[in-house]
Motif scaffolding. Structure first.
Motif, PDB file in Angstrom:
ATOM      1  N   GLU A  19       0.825  -1.208   0.000  1.00  0.00           N
ATOM      2  CA  GLU A  19       0.000   0.000   0.000  1.00  0.00           C
ATOM      3  C   GLU A  19       0.863   1.262   0.000  1.00  0.00           C
ATOM      4  OE1 GLU A  19      -2.315  -3.320   1.921  1.00  0.00           O
ATOM      5  OE2 GLU A  19      -0.317  -2.499   2.241  1.00  0.00           O
ATOM      6  N   GLU A  20       1.964   1.227   0.748  1.00  0.00           N
ATOM      7  CA  GLU A  20       2.893   2.367   0.769  1.00  0.00           C
ATOM      8  C   GLU A  20       3.527   2.572  -0.606  1.00  0.00           C
ATOM      9  OE1 GLU A  20       5.800   1.728   3.834  1.00  0.00           O
ATOM     10  OE2 GLU A  20       4.268   1.465   5.362  1.00  0.00           O
ATOM     11  N   LEU A  21       3.839   1.470  -1.283  1.00  0.00           N
ATOM     12  CA  LEU A  21       4.433   1.577  -2.610  1.00  0.00           C
ATOM     13  C   LEU A  21       3.451   2.200  -3.599  1.00  0.00           C
ATOM     14  CD1 LEU A  21       6.782   1.051  -4.527  1.00  0.00           C
ATOM     15  CD2 LEU A  21       5.721  -1.157  -5.026  1.00  0.00           C
ATOM     16  N   ILE A  22       2.202   1.758  -3.578  1.00  0.00           N
ATOM     17  CA  ILE A  22       1.199   2.326  -4.478  1.00  0.00           C
ATOM     18  C   ILE A  22       1.015   3.816  -4.191  1.00  0.00           C
ATOM     19  CG2 ILE A  22      -1.223   2.263  -5.191  1.00  0.00           C
ATOM     20  CD1 ILE A  22      -1.156  -0.773  -4.501  1.00  0.00           C
ATOM     21  N   HIS A  23       0.982   4.184  -2.919  1.00  0.00           N
ATOM     22  CA  HIS A  23       0.866   5.600  -2.551  1.00  0.00           C
ATOM     23  C   HIS A  23       2.063   6.377  -3.085  1.00  0.00           C
ATOM     24  CE1 HIS A  23       1.007   9.204  -0.012  1.00  0.00           C
ATOM     25  NE2 HIS A  23      -0.310   9.092  -0.007  1.00  0.00           N
ATOM     26  N   HIS A  24       3.249   5.851  -2.910  1.00  0.00           N
ATOM     27  CA  HIS A  24       4.471   6.486  -3.409  1.00  0.00           C
ATOM     28  C   HIS A  24       4.386   6.696  -4.917  1.00  0.00           C
ATOM     29  CE1 HIS A  24       8.652   6.993  -4.672  1.00  0.00           C
ATOM     30  NE2 HIS A  24       8.471   5.930  -5.449  1.00  0.00           N
ATOM     31  N   GLN A  25       4.046   5.636  -5.648  1.00  0.00           N
ATOM     32  CA  GLN A  25       3.994   5.737  -7.111  1.00  0.00           C
ATOM     33  C   GLN A  25       2.966   6.765  -7.563  1.00  0.00           C
ATOM     34  OE1 GLN A  25       3.256   1.597  -8.088  1.00  0.00           O
ATOM     35  NE2 GLN A  25       5.426   1.260  -8.531  1.00  0.00           N
ATOM     36  N   THR A  26       1.858   6.830  -6.863  1.00  0.00           N
ATOM     37  CA  THR A  26       0.775   7.732  -7.249  1.00  0.00           C
ATOM     38  C   THR A  26       1.095   9.184  -6.935  1.00  0.00           C
ATOM     39  OG1 THR A  26      -0.809   5.950  -6.888  1.00  0.00           O
ATOM     40  CG2 THR A  26      -1.693   8.182  -6.947  1.00  0.00           C
ATOM     41  N   THR A  27       1.796   9.424  -5.850  1.00  0.00           N
ATOM     42  CA  THR A  27       2.035  10.814  -5.429  1.00  0.00           C
ATOM     43  C   THR A  27       3.410  11.355  -5.801  1.00  0.00           C
ATOM     44  OG1 THR A  27       2.767  10.097  -3.228  1.00  0.00           O
ATOM     45  CG2 THR A  27       0.414  10.625  -3.504  1.00  0.00           C
ATOM     46  N   GLU A  28       4.382  10.489  -6.008  1.00  0.00           N
ATOM     47  CA  GLU A  28       5.747  10.954  -6.229  1.00  0.00           C
ATOM     48  C   GLU A  28       6.226  10.870  -7.676  1.00  0.00           C
ATOM     49  OE1 GLU A  28       7.493  12.443  -3.797  1.00  0.00           O
ATOM     50  OE2 GLU A  28       5.741  12.125  -2.510  1.00  0.00           O
ATOM     51  N   HIS A  29       5.471  10.220  -8.530  1.00  0.00           N
ATOM     52  CA  HIS A  29       5.875  10.074  -9.927  1.00  0.00           C
ATOM     53  C   HIS A  29       4.870  10.766 -10.845  1.00  0.00           C
ATOM     54  CE1 HIS A  29       9.265   7.373  -9.316  1.00  0.00           C
ATOM     55  NE2 HIS A  29       8.534   6.764  -8.380  1.00  0.00           N
ATOM     56  N   ALA A  30       5.357  11.161 -12.015  1.00  0.00           N
ATOM     57  CA  ALA A  30       4.501  11.794 -13.009  1.00  0.00           C
ATOM     58  C   ALA A  30       3.425  10.812 -13.460  1.00  0.00           C
ATOM     59  CB  ALA A  30       5.335  12.247 -14.207  1.00  0.00           C
ATOM     60  N   LYS A  31       2.316  11.347 -13.887  1.00  0.00           N
ATOM     61  CA  LYS A  31       1.243  10.514 -14.417  1.00  0.00           C
ATOM     62  C   LYS A  31       1.700   9.855 -15.715  1.00  0.00           C
ATOM     63  CE  LYS A  31      -1.825  11.940 -11.370  1.00  0.00           C
ATOM     64  NZ  LYS A  31      -1.564  11.416 -10.076  1.00  0.00           N
ATOM     65  N   HIS A  32       1.004   8.790 -16.083  1.00  0.00           N
ATOM     66  CA  HIS A  32       1.325   8.020 -17.282  1.00  0.00           C
ATOM     67  C   HIS A  32       0.191   8.194 -18.292  1.00  0.00           C
ATOM     68  CE1 HIS A  32       2.598   4.627 -19.749  1.00  0.00           C
ATOM     69  NE2 HIS A  32       1.342   4.234 -19.729  1.00  0.00           N
ATOM     70  N   GLU A  33       0.538   8.444 -19.535  1.00  0.00           N
ATOM     71  CA  GLU A  33      -0.467   8.496 -20.591  1.00  0.00           C
ATOM     72  C   GLU A  33      -0.500   7.154 -21.300  1.00  0.00           C
ATOM     73  OE1 GLU A  33      -1.704  10.822 -24.709  1.00  0.00           O
ATOM     74  OE2 GLU A  33      -0.013  11.571 -23.527  1.00  0.00           O
ATOM     75  N   CYS A  34      -1.649   6.507 -21.271  1.00  0.00           N
ATOM     76  CA  CYS A  34      -1.805   5.215 -21.926  1.00  0.00           C
ATOM     77  C   CYS A  34      -1.567   5.384 -23.418  1.00  0.00           C
ATOM     78  CB  CYS A  34      -3.207   4.660 -21.665  1.00  0.00           C
ATOM     79  SG  CYS A  34      -3.538   3.118 -22.553  1.00  0.00           S
ATOM     80  N   GLN A  35      -0.681   4.582 -23.962  1.00  0.00           N
ATOM     81  CA  GLN A  35      -0.336   4.668 -25.378  1.00  0.00           C
ATOM     82  C   GLN A  35      -1.394   4.024 -26.273  1.00  0.00           C
ATOM     83  OE1 GLN A  35       2.491   6.497 -26.392  1.00  0.00           O
ATOM     84  NE2 GLN A  35       2.161   7.022 -24.248  1.00  0.00           N
ATOM     85  N   VAL A  36      -2.359   3.338 -25.677  1.00  0.00           N
ATOM     86  CA  VAL A  36      -3.443   2.740 -26.453  1.00  0.00           C
ATOM     87  C   VAL A  36      -4.583   3.742 -26.624  1.00  0.00           C
ATOM     88  CG1 VAL A  36      -5.139   0.866 -26.584  1.00  0.00           C
ATOM     89  CG2 VAL A  36      -2.851   0.419 -25.651  1.00  0.00           C
ATOM     90  N   CYS A  37      -5.029   4.354 -25.513  1.00  0.00           N
ATOM     91  CA  CYS A  37      -6.231   5.190 -25.569  1.00  0.00           C
ATOM     92  C   CYS A  37      -6.023   6.641 -25.146  1.00  0.00           C
ATOM     93  CB  CYS A  37      -7.334   4.576 -24.717  1.00  0.00           C
ATOM     94  SG  CYS A  37      -6.991   4.586 -22.938  1.00  0.00           S
ATOM     95  N   GLY A  38      -4.850   6.967 -24.627  1.00  0.00           N
ATOM     96  CA  GLY A  38      -4.571   8.340 -24.229  1.00  0.00           C
ATOM     97  C   GLY A  38      -5.030   8.723 -22.833  1.00  0.00           C
ATOM     98  N   THR A  39      -5.640   7.808 -22.099  1.00  0.00           N
ATOM     99  CA  THR A  39      -6.074   8.085 -20.738  1.00  0.00           C
ATOM    100  C   THR A  39      -4.859   8.377 -19.861  1.00  0.00           C
ATOM    101  OG1 THR A  39      -8.019   6.684 -20.961  1.00  0.00           O
ATOM    102  CG2 THR A  39      -7.253   7.106 -18.717  1.00  0.00           C
ATOM    103  N   ILE A  40      -4.998   9.360 -18.978  1.00  0.00           N
ATOM    104  CA  ILE A  40      -3.933   9.706 -18.034  1.00  0.00           C
ATOM    105  C   ILE A  40      -4.239   9.001 -16.713  1.00  0.00           C
ATOM    106  CG2 ILE A  40      -2.742  11.571 -16.812  1.00  0.00           C
ATOM    107  CD1 ILE A  40      -2.405  11.714 -19.880  1.00  0.00           C
ATOM    108  N   VAL A  41      -3.285   8.205 -16.244  1.00  0.00           N
ATOM    109  CA  VAL A  41      -3.438   7.452 -14.995  1.00  0.00           C
ATOM    110  C   VAL A  41      -2.152   7.573 -14.187  1.00  0.00           C
ATOM    111  CG1 VAL A  41      -5.103   5.779 -15.910  1.00  0.00           C
ATOM    112  CG2 VAL A  41      -2.676   5.312 -16.099  1.00  0.00           C
ATOM    113  N   PRO A  42      -2.233   7.355 -12.868  1.00  0.00           N
ATOM    114  CA  PRO A  42      -1.004   7.321 -12.092  1.00  0.00           C
ATOM    115  C   PRO A  42      -0.106   6.200 -12.614  1.00  0.00           C
ATOM    116  CG  PRO A  42      -2.904   7.475 -10.642  1.00  0.00           C
ATOM    117  CD  PRO A  42      -3.427   7.197 -12.023  1.00  0.00           C
ATOM    118  N   ASP A  43       1.188   6.419 -12.595  1.00  0.00           N
ATOM    119  CA  ASP A  43       2.124   5.400 -13.056  1.00  0.00           C
ATOM    120  C   ASP A  43       2.185   4.265 -12.046  1.00  0.00           C
ATOM    121  OD1 ASP A  43       3.916   4.194 -14.744  1.00  0.00           O
ATOM    122  OD2 ASP A  43       5.361   5.831 -14.737  1.00  0.00           O
TER     123      ASP A  43
END
Length: 98
Positions: A19-43
């Protein structure tokens, strides 16, 4: 329990709880743009979940120039995380931050 490692770029962050890792990835890293559909999601986990649940293996392979082993690794990682993580608490924690 073995530590969880952040696999984004060369981050190197380790946590004892997924859970700490998911929180870290969501808050400390840039968002990811899906290369299939363009949706922006946490990395990290959320980007993997999006790709696995929203797109076919073939779409992922084409969009990310991946192979079947890369797809399997992501599917296995998603399953491992979901078997251990309390995702409701992660979402509640992230909602509290925003």
């Amino acid at each position: 329990m073995a530590p969880w490692h952040c696999g984004i770029d060369d981050c190197g962050t380790e946590t004892d709880a997924v859970e700490e890792l998911i929180h870290h990835q969501t808050t400390e890293h840039a968002k990811h743009e899906c290369q299939v559909c363009g949706t922006i999601v946490p990395d990290g986990y959320f980007a993997i979940r999006h790709a696995v649940e929203e797109h076919t293996r073939a779409e992922y392979v084409r969009a990310y120039d991946a192979d079947s082993e890369a797809v399997r690794r992501r599917e296995e990682l998603k399953e491992k995380i979901e078997a251990e993580a309390d995702l409701e608490s992660v979402v509640a924690d992230l909602d509290a931050v925003n």
